[in-house]
Design a protein around this motif. Sequence first.
Motif, PDB file in Angstrom:
ATOM      1  N   ASP A 229      12.657  -6.385  -8.197  1.00 33.31           N
ATOM      2  CA  ASP A 229      12.394  -7.728  -8.710  1.00 33.31           C
ATOM      3  C   ASP A 229      11.977  -8.616  -7.546  1.00 33.31           C
ATOM      4  OD1 ASP A 229      12.205  -9.761 -10.604  1.00 33.31           O
ATOM      5  OD2 ASP A 229      14.284 -10.404 -10.304  1.00 33.31           O
ATOM      6  N   LYS A 230      10.873  -9.336  -7.730  1.00 29.68           N
ATOM      7  CA  LYS A 230      10.373 -10.306  -6.748  1.00 29.68           C
ATOM      8  C   LYS A 230      10.220  -9.711  -5.355  1.00 29.68           C
ATOM      9  CE  LYS A 230      12.276 -14.192  -9.324  1.00 29.68           C
ATOM     10  NZ  LYS A 230      13.236 -15.321  -9.336  1.00 29.68           N
ATOM     11  N   GLY A 231       9.724  -8.457  -5.300  1.00 33.14           N
ATOM     12  CA  GLY A 231       9.421  -7.839  -4.020  1.00 33.14           C
ATOM     13  C   GLY A 231      10.580  -7.154  -3.335  1.00 33.14           C
ATOM     14  N   PHE A 232      11.741  -7.161  -3.954  1.00 29.29           N
ATOM     15  CA  PHE A 232      12.937  -6.532  -3.375  1.00 29.29           C
ATOM     16  C   PHE A 232      13.389  -5.362  -4.244  1.00 29.29           C
ATOM     17  CE2 PHE A 232      13.169 -10.922  -1.926  1.00 29.29           C
ATOM     18  CZ  PHE A 232      13.541 -10.798  -0.587  1.00 29.29           C
ATOM     19  N   ILE A 233      14.010  -4.362  -3.603  1.00 30.49           N
ATOM     20  CA  ILE A 233      14.766  -3.367  -4.359  1.00 30.49           C
ATOM     21  C   ILE A 233      16.140  -3.967  -4.600  1.00 30.49           C
ATOM     22  CG2 ILE A 233      15.905  -1.118  -4.275  1.00 30.49           C
ATOM     23  CD1 ILE A 233      13.484   0.002  -2.866  1.00 30.49           C
ATOM     24  N   ILE A 234      16.440  -4.228  -5.870  1.00 33.14           N
ATOM     25  CA  ILE A 234      17.710  -4.866  -6.227  1.00 33.14           C
ATOM     26  C   ILE A 234      18.830  -3.838  -6.324  1.00 33.14           C
ATOM     27  CG2 ILE A 234      18.877  -6.290  -7.962  1.00 33.14           C
ATOM     28  CD1 ILE A 234      16.590  -7.718  -6.478  1.00 33.14           C
TER      29      ILE A 234
END
Length: 259
Positions: A229-234
Amino acid sequence: MILKGDKMVMLEVNNLFKNFDTNEVLSGVSFQVKKGEVVAIIGPSGSGKSTVLRCINLLEKIDGGSIYVEGDMMVKTGNNGKVSYAPENELRKIRLRLGMVFQSFNLFPHFSVLQNITEAPLRITKKEKITVKENAMELLEKVGLTDKAEAYPYQLSGGQCQRVAIARALAMEPDILFFDEPTSALDPELTAEVLKVMRDLALEDMTMVVVTHEMSFAREVANRVIFMDKGFIIEEGEPENIFTNPCNERTREFLKGYI
């Protein structure tokens, strides 16, 4: 050769950054893929999933981080922050180990199905024409389309086009096969055709990284699920854990209805 546990690490992505102008679309993405593993990358639209695949397949240049394929450096970032890619001849060799299946098929409209599958092997591998054709027909049998060898893309359904695209990617005998939302342009019936082929490949221990909105596929077929999400691995983990007991609230919110 890098080993993790008892399996070779086929792909190693470390601290990957990618910007489009002032928009940071990847913010330090890191993960590994082991031999024979199926990794599903899920997340909302615009989360950076497809950009990750495009960076790995040299369709986009990265702004930071490193990528290694079977232990060979594709790109790295030095202590000075400068990104450096492997020499062009090395990149070509690495690229041949990677296969990509796109959302929009990307078949050559003026080529028959058979020509679409044989074109790259004939041009790049320099194998005998008869060998390449025989292999192509075997691949068409694998994807259930031997009767469409002489057809053209405009004569096929979307599901058939995508199965041809998978056969075309397999014709180059890649070590890792990447799928970028391969069913998002298809209706449910045609989606099932394509997912069956992908399931069969998983049973053959094909190493695959699949960006998908098909949660049932991610849950049933993948060995590991990565939520972005939004460029991150959550969050990442085994499908059973991600889908039944996610640790992160954002993951839980995204998977509402699937848990």
